[in-house]
Design a protein around this motif. Structure first.
Motif, short mmCIF file in Angstrom:
data_model
loop_
_atom_site.label_atom_id
_atom_site.label_comp_id
_atom_site.label_asym_id
_atom_site.label_seq_id
_atom_site.Cartn_x
_atom_site.Cartn_y
_atom_site.Cartn_z
N ALA A 173 0.84 -1.21 0.00
CA ALA A 173 0.00 0.00 0.00
C ALA A 173 0.87 1.25 0.00
O ALA A 173 0.61 2.22 -0.73
CB ALA A 173 -0.92 -0.01 1.22
N HIS A 174 1.92 1.24 0.81
CA HIS A 174 2.82 2.39 0.91
C HIS A 174 3.61 2.59 -0.38
O HIS A 174 3.67 3.69 -0.94
CB HIS A 174 3.75 2.19 2.10
N GLN A 175 4.22 1.50 -0.88
CA GLN A 175 5.05 1.61 -2.10
C GLN A 175 4.21 2.02 -3.31
O GLN A 175 4.68 2.75 -4.18
CB GLN A 175 5.78 0.30 -2.37
N LEU A 176 2.97 1.57 -3.34
CA LEU A 176 2.08 1.95 -4.44
C LEU A 176 1.80 3.45 -4.41
O LEU A 176 1.84 4.14 -5.43
CB LEU A 176 0.78 1.15 -4.34
N ALA A 177 1.55 3.97 -3.20
CA ALA A 177 1.30 5.41 -3.07
C ALA A 177 2.54 6.22 -3.43
O ALA A 177 2.45 7.26 -4.10
CB ALA A 177 0.85 5.73 -1.65
N LEU A 178 3.72 5.72 -3.02
CA LEU A 178 4.97 6.41 -3.36
C LEU A 178 5.20 6.39 -4.87
O LEU A 178 5.61 7.40 -5.46
CB LEU A 178 6.15 5.75 -2.64
N ALA A 179 4.94 5.26 -5.50
CA ALA A 179 5.13 5.15 -6.95
C ALA A 179 4.16 6.05 -7.70
O ALA A 179 4.52 6.67 -8.71
CB ALA A 179 4.95 3.69 -7.39
N GLN A 180 2.93 6.15 -7.20
CA GLN A 180 1.95 7.06 -7.82
C GLN A 180 2.41 8.51 -7.69
O GLN A 180 2.30 9.30 -8.62
CB GLN A 180 0.58 6.88 -7.16
N ASP B 261 -4.77 3.83 4.68
CA ASP B 261 -4.63 5.29 4.54
C ASP B 261 -3.32 5.68 3.86
O ASP B 261 -2.80 6.77 4.09
CB ASP B 261 -4.71 6.00 5.91
N TRP B 262 -2.75 4.77 3.06
CA TRP B 262 -1.57 5.13 2.25
C TRP B 262 -2.08 5.49 0.86
O TRP B 262 -2.24 4.64 0.01
CB TRP B 262 -0.60 3.96 2.13
N LYS B 263 -2.35 6.77 0.66
CA LYS B 263 -2.82 7.22 -0.64
C LYS B 263 -1.89 8.31 -1.15
O LYS B 263 -1.22 8.97 -0.36
CB LYS B 263 -4.26 7.73 -0.53
N PRO B 264 -1.83 8.53 -2.46
CA PRO B 264 -0.88 9.52 -2.98
C PRO B 264 -1.02 10.89 -2.34
O PRO B 264 -0.06 11.63 -2.20
CB PRO B 264 -1.20 9.58 -4.48
N ALA B 265 -2.24 11.23 -1.92
CA ALA B 265 -2.46 12.58 -1.37
C ALA B 265 -2.17 12.65 0.12
O ALA B 265 -2.16 13.72 0.71
CB ALA B 265 -3.90 13.00 -1.62
N SER B 266 -1.94 11.48 0.78
CA SER B 266 -1.71 11.53 2.22
C SER B 266 -0.25 11.84 2.53
O SER B 266 0.61 11.63 1.69
CB SER B 266 -2.13 10.20 2.88
N PRO B 267 0.04 12.35 3.74
CA PRO B 267 1.43 12.68 4.08
C PRO B 267 2.26 11.42 4.20
O PRO B 267 2.11 10.65 5.15
CB PRO B 267 1.31 13.41 5.42
N LEU B 268 3.13 11.18 3.24
CA LEU B 268 3.89 9.92 3.19
C LEU B 268 5.32 10.09 3.66
O LEU B 268 6.21 9.39 3.21
CB LEU B 268 3.91 9.39 1.75
N ASN B 269 5.57 11.05 4.52
CA ASN B 269 6.94 11.32 4.94
C ASN B 269 7.82 11.65 3.75
O ASN B 269 8.99 11.35 3.73
CB ASN B 269 7.55 10.11 5.67
N GLU B 270 7.21 12.22 2.73
CA GLU B 270 7.98 12.47 1.52
C GLU B 270 8.83 13.72 1.68
O GLU B 270 8.63 14.51 2.60
CB GLU B 270 7.05 12.60 0.30
N ALA B 271 9.78 13.89 0.80
CA ALA B 271 10.69 15.03 0.93
C ALA B 271 10.20 16.24 0.15
O ALA B 271 10.78 17.29 0.24
CB ALA B 271 12.07 14.63 0.44
#
Length: 693
Positions: free
Chosen positions: A230-237, A682-692
């Motif tokens: 779920a997390h990697q899919l959101a990150l890839a999106q 709740d791992w969706k592209p729009a959610s806060p994914l600890n991204e940089a």
């Protein structure tokens, strides 16, 4: 919209039977605010209960006895316990209750009553022959002895919410978990022999052995893979979305070439490779999102500087943001002179800039006079406006919140992002934090760096180390002395630092102290005196950023080194040995060392490669919070353990890429099921994914 089938899992924990206004905050503290959080809270252990007799009882074990109540001994004072003496035909057993348990015990369990009692068996203090159970887990009528479970699952507990109560909530949450369409690849599931989602959850909450509790048990691996996918899919999106966003085209230019030629050294192969990757991104016409990883002193700032020169050559502006004023000033001092020699205007913007001076700097940014801004949080304030911002560089990016990073990038159109980190992260974990970024690694040290001689010494040898320091200082050396991590309290740490500074002052000249509670101006003043050579020994607490570059500092002493993570020790050690002077690092520890602590200090003595140290740290720590993951921007996984399941991380990343290549809109049947998975976690592209970015 969240699918209706998931609604039961997204209700408040207060909808669970027995969770009223008093209990709800306790459940939220342990698990989270919704039923799904309770469902995803895994058991932590098992209690096995064997039925035995007093003459066969084993001290320290949880056991069950069939007894006759023999006598009650009420407490004489509030501090004393209420005791019940019981007899099972082979010996006496004392049952003990503290804090207000009183006459109702006598009513519930009168003399002569037959009871089944279960709990942890102990010896009474001072009475080797007297066996007792304090606050029995169960005391029921003999006829209900079968109600006492032989195997009981243990869950996390907190004051006011025992494990057994939480277990009831977890089982009710499990009842609410629906059957969901399968989102995992059938061939992968078959090859790994993984159960279905609902089956895996049922097994998670019904372990029958210690092996079932392991993160490597198949049901747990199934659930961990779900979460990782779920997390990697959101990150890839998110990565795909970024690549579809146009970014300013910035070719490599003459200014950058001139800046490189003016350097007093040649770039390392790793710096050249990293710069080439950055330039490829910036010239592509797509928005860059790249992480530049490199050890302390590996030369990240120089690479960033050459990228900023390219941006300036193309008529654009750059911003470099650092988490502290000390680091921002250090970056400014590194790049200001080379840029000014090229005719570029560089400013430093911090919270200390006031009135007229600040207004002039802001005006120069807004009209394009200043091509480069270096600063702290002051850079993303609302009144800071850029003319043509095209490149943001964020140092130690995990020290900034998602919104802070975004506010700076939003000051331009399709702004390129280069995040920098001096905290080496093992390759096996890189994807969990930086799956939506491209990663460049500077894994070579610049030539001329002297390896730091590292040795460990027990704390009783402090007087000897102080004496050696005296000789080194007389020869012109300077030293850092990092104070012990005494407690999770700034005040306690501060007291330890003040005591150490006072002690060193009695034996050494020029001792200075910096700590996190000092005003920034005062802290900077002490740091500057250290840089200028007026302070010979800088005592610092662990809460202070000691990233200031002091070429003359060649000695690092770290107290209680066995309490630090390897990565943090390596960071601290990197503050010395930055120039040609021979440098040393002393790791002080309180003997005796545990086997793992010994191994960790040995690794540090053997290696100065931050990436190798990070991998070894990971191996030694096993699970828990490796490398201080929570502080390093790692996701707050519920079922996946980034260490135990690290083999699944790369598989999930590959699977996510393949899924999006075949079905970018997730419209196919598996894609629809995967949308359900993303909603579940709740791992969706729009959610806060600890991204940089």
């Amino acid at each position: 919209m969240r699918p209706e089938i998931l609604f039961p899992l997204f209700t408040s924990v207060s909808t669970l039977k027995g969770v009223g206004p008093r209990v709800a905050p306790l459940v939220e503290k342990l698990a989270g605010p919704i039923t799904r959080d309770v469902l995803f809270t895994a058991p932590t252990g098992l209690i096995r209960r064997s039925v035995t007799t007093v003459d066969q009882a084993v001290e320290g074990q949880v056991q069950t006895f069939i007894v006759t109540i023999d006598a009650h001994f009420p407490s004489q004072r509030p501090s004393q316990p209420w005791k019940i003496r019981a007899w099972d035909g082979t010996g006496f057993l004392t049952l003990i209750w503290f804090k207000g348990h009183g006459p109702h015990l006598e009513r519930q369990h009168p003399k002569g009553a037959r009871r089944a009692v279960s709990g942890k068996l102990e010896r009474a203090d001072g009475y080797a022959s007297e066996l007792q159970i304090a606050h029995p887990d169960y005391i029921v009528d003999e006829a209900r002895a079968g109600d006492i479970p032989e195997i009981e699952t243990v869950y996390p507990a907190t004051h006011g919410l025992p494990s057994r109560t939480f277990r009831k909530f977890a089982l009710e949450a499990l009842e609410r978990a629906p059957q969901l369409p399968e989102w995992q690849d059938a061939a992968w599931r078959e090859r790994e022999k993984l159960p279905g989602w609902r089956e895996a959850l049922a097994a998670l909450h019904a372990p029958t052995s210690e092996a079932d509790l392991s993160p490597l048990a198949r049901p747990r691996r199934r659930l961990a893979y779900d979460e990782l996918l779920a997390h990697q899919l959101a990150l890839a999106q998110r990565k795909a979305s970024r690549r579809s966003t146009p970014g300013p085209r910035i070719p490599s230019g003459a200014l950058s070439d001139a800046a490189e030629k003016a350097l007093p050294f040649k770039l390392t192969g790793a710096q050249i490779r990293s710069l080439s990757e950055i330039r490829g991104d910036m010239a592509s016409g797509e928005r860059m999102s790249r992480l530049l990883q490199g050890d302390v002193g590996s030369g990240k700032t120089v690479v960033a500087m050459l990228a900023m020169a390219d941006a300036a050559d193309a008529g654009f502006q750059s911003a470099l943001m650092a988490p502290t004023e000390i680091l921002a000033r250090q970056h400014f001092e590194t790049i200001a002179a080379p840029f000014q020699a090229l005719g570029l205007s560089v400013i430093l913007l911090t919270g200390r800039d006031k009135s007229a001076g600040r207004s002039a700097k802001l005006l120069g940014l807004a009209d394009g006079t200043h091509q480069v801004a270096v600063g702290t949080h002051a850079l993303f304030q609302d009144d800071v406006v850029f003319d043509r911002l095209a490149l943001t560089i964020i140092d130690e990016q995990h020290r900034f919140g998602v919104n802070e990073r975004r506010r700076l990038q939003d000051k331009g159109e399709g702004v390129h992002l280069l995040a920098m980190s001096a905290t080496p992260i093992p390759r096996t974990l890189e994807l969990t934090v930086f799956g939506d970024l491209d990663v460049s690694r500077i894994d070579e040290k610049p030539p001329g760096r002297t390896p730091v001689a590292t040795r460990a010494a027990p704390t009783p040898r402090v007087p000897e180390i102080v004496e050696r320091l005296r000789g080194a200082i007389a020869g012109g050396a300077q030293a850092f002395w990092i104070c012990p991590l005494v407690a999770e309290s700034d005040k306690v740490d501060l007291r330890a630092a003040e005591d150490r500074a006072a002690d060193l002052s009695r034996h050494l000249p020029g001792v200075g102290l910096v700590h996190g509670q000092m005003p920034a101006t005062e802290k900077d003043a002490v740091m500057q005196r250290f840089v200028d050579g007026e302070v010979s020994v800088l005592v610092a607490t662990t809460v202070v950023e000691v990233g200031v570059n002091v070429p003359n500092a060649s000695i690092m002493v770290i107290e209680h080194a066995d309490r630090f993570g390897l990565a943090q020790l390596h960071q601290l050690r990197g503050r010395v040995g930055r120039w040609a002077r021979e440098s040393s690092c002393v790791l002080l520890y309180d003997p005796p060392l545990s086997e793992v602590a010994q191994q960790r200090l040995d690794i540090l003595r053997r290696s100065d490669d931050g990436f190798e140290i990070a991998e070894k740290d990971l191996e030694l720590r096993g699970g828990g919070d490796p490398l201080g993951l929570k502080q390093s921007g790692f996701p707050a996984y519920r079922l996946a353990d980034p260490v135990a399941h690290r083999d699944l991380i790369a598989v999930a990343a590959d699977d996510a890429r393949l899924i999006l290549a075949r079905d970018p809109e997730l419209a196919a049947p598996r894609g629809q099921a995967l949308r359900m998975l993303q909603e579940l976690f709740d791992w969706k592209p729009a959610s806060p994914l600890n991204e940089a970015g």
